[in-house]
Scaffold this active site. Structure first.
Site, PDB file in Angstrom:
ATOM      1  N   ASP A   1      30.501  29.778  36.112  1.00 30.04           N
ATOM      2  CA  ASP A   1      29.558  31.270  36.764  1.00 30.04           C
ATOM      3  C   ASP A   1      29.590  32.388  35.633  1.00 30.04           C
ATOM      4  O   ASP A   1      29.552  33.629  36.042  1.00 30.04           O
ATOM      5  CB  ASP A   1      30.455  31.701  37.644  1.00 30.04           C
ATOM      6  CG  ASP A   1      30.151  32.586  39.139  1.00 30.04           C
ATOM      7  OD1 ASP A   1      28.499  32.325  39.488  1.00 30.04           O
ATOM      8  OD2 ASP A   1      30.657  33.337  39.923  1.00 30.04           O
TER       9      ASP A   1
ATOM     10  N   SER B   1      32.235  33.172  33.111  1.00 24.35           N
ATOM     11  CA  SER B   1      31.341  34.937  33.823  1.00 24.35           C
ATOM     12  C   SER B   1      31.311  35.311  31.858  1.00 24.35           C
ATOM     13  O   SER B   1      30.120  34.613  31.869  1.00 24.35           O
ATOM     14  CB  SER B   1      32.216  36.165  34.123  1.00 24.35           C
ATOM     15  OG  SER B   1      31.506  37.236  34.545  1.00 24.35           O
TER      16      SER B   1
ATOM     17  N   HIS C   1      31.836  34.614  43.009  1.00 26.38           N
ATOM     18  CA  HIS C   1      32.642  35.128  41.123  1.00 26.38           C
ATOM     19  C   HIS C   1      34.353  34.597  41.282  1.00 26.38           C
ATOM     20  O   HIS C   1      34.760  34.830  40.113  1.00 26.38           O
ATOM     21  CB  HIS C   1      31.502  36.459  41.465  1.00 26.38           C
ATOM     22  CG  HIS C   1      32.091  36.379  39.394  1.00 26.38           C
ATOM     23  ND1 HIS C   1      31.564  35.453  39.215  1.00 26.38           N
ATOM     24  CD2 HIS C   1      32.480  37.398  38.749  1.00 26.38           C
ATOM     25  CE1 HIS C   1      31.308  35.484  37.206  1.00 26.38           C
ATOM     26  NE2 HIS C   1      31.962  37.437  37.460  1.00 26.38           N
TER      27      HIS C   1
END
Length: 430
Positions: free
Chosen positions: A299, A276, A356
């Site tokens: 991600d 992330s 996620h």
């Protein structure tokens, strides 16, 4: 037995929607049955895994990371708590915008008994030189929340430093400042405290910083991603000095013998990895330090990066995305890193049925219905999802670090050739 349940309203921030808060309901059943069959899976590689924490320089400018490494097998090894202490429960509560007092009890009940599958301060296993991976956590996370990935890499023969960032993007972290000393009656001024003595240091916590009303988000996140990259580089520099045999003072005074790591690392084979916000940190770190030979972005949230960075990154990058989190604009930013000369080095796959939060450990520690309500679990079995992520990562690391391993058995995963994978992305970016 009688089960008691309660309702909480939790606000979770999501980079995809610029941290738009969504009110979710969490029903948790009291009773030991809630944690049955849950836990962080043990690593699958040939090496036992040890871990230890290192903090160099007690101030906020210092480096702080958890090191995972191949270790000597021990039958009675102590395993560390997944959540190290109460301060991190408070940080998670602040990040989710819920009451600290109530949340500490709930989090401690739901997650307090979980252990990381690694030997705390286990003896380092001498077996040649191991390649190095620096890992960067996501927004609102901290150094221990990706242990399923980090322990697997260590079991496969890597030394992994999971950095705890101090840019106010972690839900919680801490450092120390010197404890003031009162002067004796016959002294005009107090003696200077010894900065290396823990008894002269006072713990200070740093918690997640939310956007202020009316504050523009990009300047904050852009500043943070630059600091995060610097902290990854600082962690690597610390490992390089430890590898050289230099005596590095660990403020935390762990039982692990750090001198055993002398000449243990293959400093020609170094990678950076993150999830992330940590995925954006990977790109920034590759741009800043050529010691990182390749990067793996899980991600990735690309928003914090400057436009000009895309043409400056020369190393190979592997984007491993979830099916449910990504959107066209974010994928387009990833594709800006492609060029005619480096397109073969830039790979992207999407794991079907993932969300996620399929990459952090939370996905293993909540039951199916709670996990799906909170979007901590996707449709895919969490173990299948993390295995695909880890094996594809190992194959990519072998390819671009020049490792003499058998990870090339998973080369097909880099191309997305598996019924649980999508080559490239499921997003339409045309």
């Amino acid at each position: 037995s009688v089960l008691t349940s309660w309702l909480l309203h939790i606000h979770i921030e999501d980079p995809k929607t610029s941290y738009q808060r969504c009110t979710l309901s969490l029903f948790a059943a009291m009773g030991n049955s809630c944690s049955n069959n849950l836990g962080i899976p043990p690593a699958k590689g040939p090496n036992a895994v040890g871990c230890s924490d290192f903090m160099m320089d007690h101030t906020v400018e210092g480096t702080f990371f958890r090191l995972y490494y191949p270790c000597v097998v021990s039958d009675n090894a102590e395993k560390p708590d997944w959540i190290p202490c109460k301060g991190y429960f408070y940080g998670l509560a602040d990040f989710m915008k819920i009451n600290r007092g109530l949340s500490e009890k709930i989090f401690n009940y739901l997650f307090g008994s979980f252990k990381i599958p690694a030997a705390l301060n286990g003896s380092y296993k001498q077996n040649g030189k191991y390649p190095v991976v620096i890992f960067s956590h996501g927004l609102g996370a901290f150094r221990t929340l990706y242990s399923a990935i980090c322990t697997e890499l260590a079991s496969q023969g890597f030394i992994v430093a999971s950095v705890e960032h101090r840019d106010e993007s972690a839900s919680a972290t801490y450092f120390y400042h010197q404890k003031p000393q009162e002067p004796k009656k016959d002294e005009a001024s107090p003696p200077k405290p010894n900065p290396e003595a823990p008894e002269n240091l006072v713990e200070e916590w740093m918690y997640y910083r939310s956007l202020k009303p009316g504050e523009s988000e990009f300047p904050l996140r852009n500043k943070q991603v630059k600091q995060r990259a610097d902290e990854c580089i600082k962690a690597l520099d610390t490992l390089i000095q430890i590898n050289s045999g230099k005596n590095m003072e660990n403020v935390l005074q762990t039982e692990f013998d750090w001198t055993t790591l002398e000449n243990s690392m293959d400093l020609c084979r170094i990678a950076v990895m993150g999830h992330s916000f940590g995925g954006a940190t990977v790109v920034e770190a590759l741009c800043k330090d050529v010691n990182f030979k390749c990067g793996i972005a899980l991600d990735a949230w690309m928003f914090p990066l400057d436009e000009e960075i895309y043409v400056r990154v020369k190393q190979p990058i592997f984007f491993i995305n979830s099916e449910k989190f990504q959107w066209a604009g974010n994928i387009s930013r990833m594709r800006k890193l492609d060029s005619s000369s480096t397109s073969m080095q830039r790979k992207m796959i999407t794991i079907k049925g993932t969300v996620h939060q399929s990459f952090p450990d939370f996905t293993f520690l909540t039951g199916n219905w709670i996990g799906k309500i909170l979007k901590l679990k996707g449709e895919i079995d969490p173990q299948v999802g993390i295995d695909l992520c880890n094996r594809a990562s190992l194959a990519f690391l072998q390819r671009h670090l020049g490792l003499n391993k058998d990870f090339n058995q998973w080369d097909h995963l880099i191309e997305g050739k598996d019924h649980n994978l999508i080559p490239g992305t499921n997003q339409n970016t045309t």
